[in-house]
Design a protein around this motif. Structure first.
Motif, PDB file in Angstrom:
ATOM      1  N   ILE A  87      25.281  26.282  43.879  1.00  0.00           N
ATOM      2  CA  ILE A  87      26.539  26.364  43.133  1.00  0.00           C
ATOM      3  C   ILE A  87      27.289  27.631  43.513  1.00  0.00           C
ATOM      4  O   ILE A  87      28.503  27.602  43.750  1.00  0.00           O
ATOM      5  CB  ILE A  87      26.259  26.314  41.617  1.00  0.00           C
ATOM      6  CG1 ILE A  87      25.793  24.912  41.220  1.00  0.00           C
ATOM      7  CG2 ILE A  87      27.480  26.726  40.815  1.00  0.00           C
ATOM      8  CD1 ILE A  87      25.267  24.829  39.805  1.00  0.00           C
ATOM      9  N   GLU A  88      26.577  28.756  43.581  1.00  0.00           N
ATOM     10  CA  GLU A  88      27.208  30.024  43.947  1.00  0.00           C
ATOM     11  C   GLU A  88      27.763  29.962  45.370  1.00  0.00           C
ATOM     12  O   GLU A  88      28.867  30.448  45.634  1.00  0.00           O
ATOM     13  CB  GLU A  88      26.202  31.176  43.800  1.00  0.00           C
ATOM     14  CG  GLU A  88      26.800  32.538  43.958  1.00  0.00           C
ATOM     15  CD  GLU A  88      27.808  32.884  42.881  1.00  0.00           C
ATOM     16  OE1 GLU A  88      28.743  33.649  43.194  1.00  0.00           O
ATOM     17  OE2 GLU A  88      27.689  32.390  41.748  1.00  0.00           O
ATOM     18  N   GLN A  89      26.996  29.364  46.267  1.00  0.00           N
ATOM     19  CA  GLN A  89      27.452  29.240  47.646  1.00  0.00           C
ATOM     20  C   GLN A  89      28.708  28.367  47.709  1.00  0.00           C
ATOM     21  O   GLN A  89      29.672  28.707  48.402  1.00  0.00           O
ATOM     22  CB  GLN A  89      26.342  28.634  48.505  1.00  0.00           C
ATOM     23  CG  GLN A  89      26.695  28.509  49.966  1.00  0.00           C
ATOM     24  CD  GLN A  89      25.548  27.903  50.778  1.00  0.00           C
ATOM     25  OE1 GLN A  89      24.539  27.494  50.223  1.00  0.00           O
ATOM     26  NE2 GLN A  89      25.728  27.837  52.064  1.00  0.00           N
ATOM     27  N   ALA A  94      34.455  27.906  48.241  1.00  0.00           N
ATOM     28  CA  ALA A  94      35.740  27.472  47.687  1.00  0.00           C
ATOM     29  C   ALA A  94      36.699  28.648  47.575  1.00  0.00           C
ATOM     30  O   ALA A  94      37.891  28.519  47.889  1.00  0.00           O
ATOM     31  CB  ALA A  94      35.520  26.825  46.315  1.00  0.00           C
ATOM     32  N   VAL A  95      36.182  29.793  47.128  1.00  0.00           N
ATOM     33  CA  VAL A  95      37.036  30.983  47.032  1.00  0.00           C
ATOM     34  C   VAL A  95      37.513  31.408  48.422  1.00  0.00           C
ATOM     35  O   VAL A  95      38.681  31.730  48.620  1.00  0.00           O
ATOM     36  CB  VAL A  95      36.270  32.132  46.324  1.00  0.00           C
ATOM     37  CG1 VAL A  95      36.994  33.463  46.487  1.00  0.00           C
ATOM     38  CG2 VAL A  95      36.073  31.799  44.858  1.00  0.00           C
ATOM     39  N   ALA A  96      36.609  31.372  49.398  1.00  0.00           N
ATOM     40  CA  ALA A  96      36.984  31.743  50.766  1.00  0.00           C
ATOM     41  C   ALA A  96      38.036  30.782  51.312  1.00  0.00           C
ATOM     42  O   ALA A  96      39.015  31.206  51.945  1.00  0.00           O
ATOM     43  CB  ALA A  96      35.747  31.765  51.665  1.00  0.00           C
ATOM     44  N   ARG A 100      41.772  31.637  52.370  1.00  0.00           N
ATOM     45  CA  ARG A 100      42.275  31.289  53.703  1.00  0.00           C
ATOM     46  C   ARG A 100      43.578  30.493  53.582  1.00  0.00           C
ATOM     47  O   ARG A 100      44.560  30.772  54.290  1.00  0.00           O
ATOM     48  CB  ARG A 100      41.223  30.485  54.463  1.00  0.00           C
ATOM     49  CG  ARG A 100      41.564  30.263  55.933  1.00  0.00           C
ATOM     50  CD  ARG A 100      40.490  29.457  56.638  1.00  0.00           C
ATOM     51  NE  ARG A 100      40.406  28.101  56.171  1.00  0.00           N
ATOM     52  CZ  ARG A 100      41.227  27.102  56.517  1.00  0.00           C
ATOM     53  NH1 ARG A 100      42.219  27.345  57.340  1.00  0.00           N
ATOM     54  NH2 ARG A 100      41.070  25.898  56.044  1.00  0.00           N
ATOM     55  N   GLN A 101      43.586  29.527  52.663  1.00  0.00           N
ATOM     56  CA  GLN A 101      44.798  28.729  52.459  1.00  0.00           C
ATOM     57  C   GLN A 101      45.946  29.609  51.958  1.00  0.00           C
ATOM     58  O   GLN A 101      47.094  29.446  52.388  1.00  0.00           O
ATOM     59  CB  GLN A 101      44.523  27.599  51.439  1.00  0.00           C
ATOM     60  CG  GLN A 101      43.582  26.531  51.929  1.00  0.00           C
ATOM     61  CD  GLN A 101      44.184  25.696  53.039  1.00  0.00           C
ATOM     62  OE1 GLN A 101      45.399  25.547  53.146  1.00  0.00           O
ATOM     63  NE2 GLN A 101      43.330  25.162  53.889  1.00  0.00           N
TER      64      GLN A 101
END
Length: 156
Positions: A87-89, A94-96, A100-101
């Motif tokens: 989940i953390e990964q 998702a944050v990365a 990026r977006q």
């Protein structure tokens, strides 16, 4: 006297019977009783050993069950830890990806803003030339005064 003789004969017969019983019947009977007592004692000892063995086996089963529960709890804890890691990964990915977006969108916005600024400069330069023509009432040659117009556009 016949009673006395009968009494003596009966006493002798009784003594002979006691001797026969004591000699031939009593020892095997005592041996059988002793063997039976030994078998009963052995049976009781075997039952006691069986109870001890059963108690030890029960203790071993209890220990094995405790170990199995501990291992099961350990596996469950590891599974929870792995799930939390996944989940953390996924959250980090998702944050990365969102960052990026966001950076791509900001870069596109910056490119569009630069393009708009450049177009605005060109339009301001054209308006400045048009305004200067009207003020001077004559036409200004844009190619001849390009350096002056570029300087004016850069100041704007």
């Amino acid at each position: 006297m016949s009673i006395n003789l009968t009494l003596i004969a009966q006493a002798l017969a009784f003594a002979a019977l006691i001797w026969l019983i004591a000699t031939f019947i009593w020892p095997p009977l005592l041996n059988a009783i002793e063997e039976r007592q030994k078998k009963i004692a052995e049976g009781l000892a075997a039952a006691e050993r069986s109870q001890k063995d059963l108690a030890q086996a029960q203790e071993q089963v209890d220990a094995a069950m405790r170990d199995a529960r501990a291992k099961a709890n350990e596996v469950i804890d590891q599974a929870h830890q792995r799930a939390n890691q996944i989940i953390e990964q996924a959250r980090n990915e998702a944050v990365a990806e969102a960052n990026r977006q966001k950076e791509l969108a900001q870069a596109e916005i910056e490119v569009a803003a630069n393009r708009a600024r450049e177009q605005l400069r060109q339009q301001v330069a054209a308006l400045a030339v048009t305004g200067a023509e009207k003020v001077l009432r004559r036409e200004i040659d844009a190619s001849a005064h390009k350096a002056l117009l570029d300087e004016l556009a850069a100041e704007i």
